[in-house]
Design an enzyme around this catalytic site. Structure first.
Site, PDB file in Angstrom:
ATOM      1  N   GLY A 149      22.409  11.927 -12.255  1.00 18.21           N
ATOM      2  CA  GLY A 149      23.151  11.933 -11.006  1.00 18.21           C
ATOM      3  C   GLY A 149      24.336  12.857 -11.190  1.00 18.21           C
ATOM      4  O   GLY A 149      24.185  13.966 -11.689  1.00 18.21           O
ATOM      5  N   GLU A 150      25.522  12.399 -10.855  1.00 15.41           N
ATOM      6  CA  GLU A 150      26.730  13.206 -11.006  1.00 15.41           C
ATOM      7  C   GLU A 150      27.723  12.382 -11.820  1.00 15.41           C
ATOM      8  O   GLU A 150      28.166  11.323 -11.390  1.00 15.41           O
ATOM      9  CB  GLU A 150      27.287  13.550  -9.622  1.00 15.41           C
ATOM     10  CG  GLU A 150      27.928  14.926  -9.553  1.00 15.41           C
ATOM     11  CD  GLU A 150      29.212  14.977 -10.359  1.00 15.41           C
ATOM     12  OE1 GLU A 150      29.351  15.891 -11.198  1.00 15.41           O
ATOM     13  OE2 GLU A 150      30.056  14.091 -10.175  1.00 15.41           O
ATOM     14  N   SER A 151      28.059  12.871 -13.012  1.00 11.10           N
ATOM     15  CA  SER A 151      28.826  12.056 -13.957  1.00 11.10           C
ATOM     16  C   SER A 151      30.209  11.683 -13.435  1.00 11.10           C
ATOM     17  O   SER A 151      30.692  10.575 -13.700  1.00 11.10           O
ATOM     18  CB  SER A 151      28.932  12.766 -15.311  1.00 11.10           C
ATOM     19  OG  SER A 151      29.546  14.037 -15.171  1.00 11.10           O
ATOM     20  N   CYS A 175      20.694  12.713 -18.736  1.00  9.69           N
ATOM     21  CA  CYS A 175      21.443  13.760 -18.036  1.00  9.69           C
ATOM     22  C   CYS A 175      22.900  13.317 -17.831  1.00  9.69           C
ATOM     23  O   CYS A 175      23.666  13.307 -18.776  1.00  9.69           O
ATOM     24  CB  CYS A 175      20.742  14.150 -16.739  1.00  9.69           C
ATOM     25  SG  CYS A 175      21.312  15.743 -16.078  1.00  9.69           S
ATOM     26  N   ARG A 188      29.152  19.682 -20.096  1.00  6.30           N
ATOM     27  CA  ARG A 188      28.664  19.318 -18.764  1.00  6.30           C
ATOM     28  C   ARG A 188      28.095  20.550 -18.059  1.00  6.30           C
ATOM     29  O   ARG A 188      28.655  21.635 -18.133  1.00  6.30           O
ATOM     30  CB  ARG A 188      29.843  18.727 -17.977  1.00  6.30           C
ATOM     31  CG  ARG A 188      29.529  18.170 -16.631  1.00  6.30           C
ATOM     32  CD  ARG A 188      30.770  17.440 -16.091  1.00  6.30           C
ATOM     33  NE  ARG A 188      30.596  17.115 -14.688  1.00  6.30           N
ATOM     34  CZ  ARG A 188      31.061  17.862 -13.696  1.00  6.30           C
ATOM     35  NH1 ARG A 188      31.723  18.979 -13.955  1.00  6.30           N
ATOM     36  NH2 ARG A 188      30.854  17.503 -12.448  1.00  6.30           N
ATOM     37  N   ARG A 219      20.700  20.879 -13.850  1.00  4.08           N
ATOM     38  CA  ARG A 219      22.156  20.962 -14.084  1.00  4.08           C
ATOM     39  C   ARG A 219      22.532  20.130 -15.307  1.00  4.08           C
ATOM     40  O   ARG A 219      23.494  19.362 -15.295  1.00  4.08           O
ATOM     41  CB  ARG A 219      22.927  20.479 -12.850  1.00  4.08           C
ATOM     42  CG  ARG A 219      22.912  21.456 -11.709  1.00  4.08           C
ATOM     43  CD  ARG A 219      23.586  20.905 -10.463  1.00  4.08           C
ATOM     44  NE  ARG A 219      24.738  20.076 -10.782  1.00  4.08           N
ATOM     45  CZ  ARG A 219      25.256  19.166  -9.965  1.00  4.08           C
ATOM     46  NH1 ARG A 219      24.709  18.948  -8.797  1.00  4.08           N
ATOM     47  NH2 ARG A 219      26.311  18.472 -10.317  1.00  4.08           N
ATOM     48  N   HIS A 228      15.269  14.573 -17.767  1.00  7.58           N
ATOM     49  CA  HIS A 228      14.904  13.491 -16.852  1.00  7.58           C
ATOM     50  C   HIS A 228      13.457  13.036 -17.079  1.00  7.58           C
ATOM     51  O   HIS A 228      12.566  13.441 -16.337  1.00  7.58           O
ATOM     52  CB  HIS A 228      15.029  13.975 -15.407  1.00  7.58           C
ATOM     53  CG  HIS A 228      16.425  14.195 -14.943  1.00  7.58           C
ATOM     54  ND1 HIS A 228      17.145  13.241 -14.273  1.00  7.58           N
ATOM     55  CD2 HIS A 228      17.232  15.278 -15.043  1.00  7.58           C
ATOM     56  CE1 HIS A 228      18.336  13.721 -13.973  1.00  7.58           C
ATOM     57  NE2 HIS A 228      18.418  14.949 -14.426  1.00  7.58           N
ATOM     58  N   GLU A 277      12.173  10.293 -16.339  1.00  6.81           N
ATOM     59  CA  GLU A 277      11.757   9.439 -15.219  1.00  6.81           C
ATOM     60  C   GLU A 277      11.111  10.236 -14.085  1.00  6.81           C
ATOM     61  O   GLU A 277      10.449   9.663 -13.223  1.00  6.81           O
ATOM     62  CB  GLU A 277      12.955   8.638 -14.684  1.00  6.81           C
ATOM     63  CG  GLU A 277      13.964   9.418 -13.873  1.00  6.81           C
ATOM     64  CD  GLU A 277      14.943  10.250 -14.679  1.00  6.81           C
ATOM     65  OE1 GLU A 277      15.847  10.838 -14.065  1.00  6.81           O
ATOM     66  OE2 GLU A 277      14.805  10.323 -15.918  1.00  6.81           O
TER      67      GLU A 277
END
Length: 201
Positions: free
Chosen positions: A49-51, A81, A110, A140, A180, A182
């Site tokens: 997602g977005e850390s 990620c 990152r 990303r 990822h 998943e």
């Protein structure tokens, strides 16, 4: 064999995909949004997602201290990620207000692999997991620049401009990948983590 109870931190990111992958790997998977839900699980997945968003929401939902405590007490945690970033002791190119759970002694960069348009797929062999290389997806993604003592490097990129970059690590009961699994349909890494949780219970 008893199914380990594994939570997926359900603040943002690939929650549904991780939950399905864990269930396919034989785990009792459930979302975790509150401290009381965290109390009921034997292991935790921190999804991509977005850390910075995950960091902020961990505070909003009052999960930071409970997760820190469970990590200190030995609960197995897998971060993919953004989850890798959230487990790092040092984050390069992160925002000043971003705070990680800091379970693994490593430095990660990152968005090291670039913006979303630079996302790519590559084969990665992961030590301790049979069946040949994983065909993995980097979106990303971070990479690991340095690991401390006690951190086992499980996987590196084997080809292309990022060849040699560390993308999978383990320190004790903590597991992290840049990629990822998943999203690929390959459940071996989730099965590996489920076994790790089962052994820790």
């Amino acid at each position: 064999m008893t199914a380990p109870v594994i939570g997926v931190l359900a603040l943002q990111g690939d929650v549904r995909e991780h939950t399905a992958a864990l269930a396919a790997a034989g785990a009792d998977a459930r979302p975790v949004r509150r401290p009381g839900e965290l109390d009921l699980v034997d292991g935790l997945v921190i999804p991509g997602g977005e850390s910075t968003t995950i960091s902020r929401l961990a505070d909003v939902f009052e999960l930071r201290e409970p997760i820190d405590k469970r990590i200190a007490d030995g609960m197995p945690v897998y971060g993919s990620c953004a989850g890798m970033i959230m487990l790092a002791s040092e984050v390069l190119d992160g925002r000043p207000d971003q705070r990680a759970f800091a379970g693994i002694e490593m430095t990660v960069r990152r968005n090291a692999f670039g913006r979303q348009v630079h996302s790519f797929e590559a084969p990665v062999s992961v030590a301790g997991i049979d069946g040949g290389p994983f065909h993995v997806l980097f979106i990303r993604a971070p990479w690991v620049e340095r690991v401390g003592q006690g951190v086992e490097v499980l996987g590196t990129v084997t080809e292309g401009p990022a060849a040699g970059r560390i993308v999978a690590v383990r320190q004790g009961n903590l597991l992290a990948t840049s990629f990822h699994p998943e999203l690929t349909g390959d459940r071996r890494l989730h099965a590996y983590f489920a076994d790790l949780v089962r052994a820790a219970v």
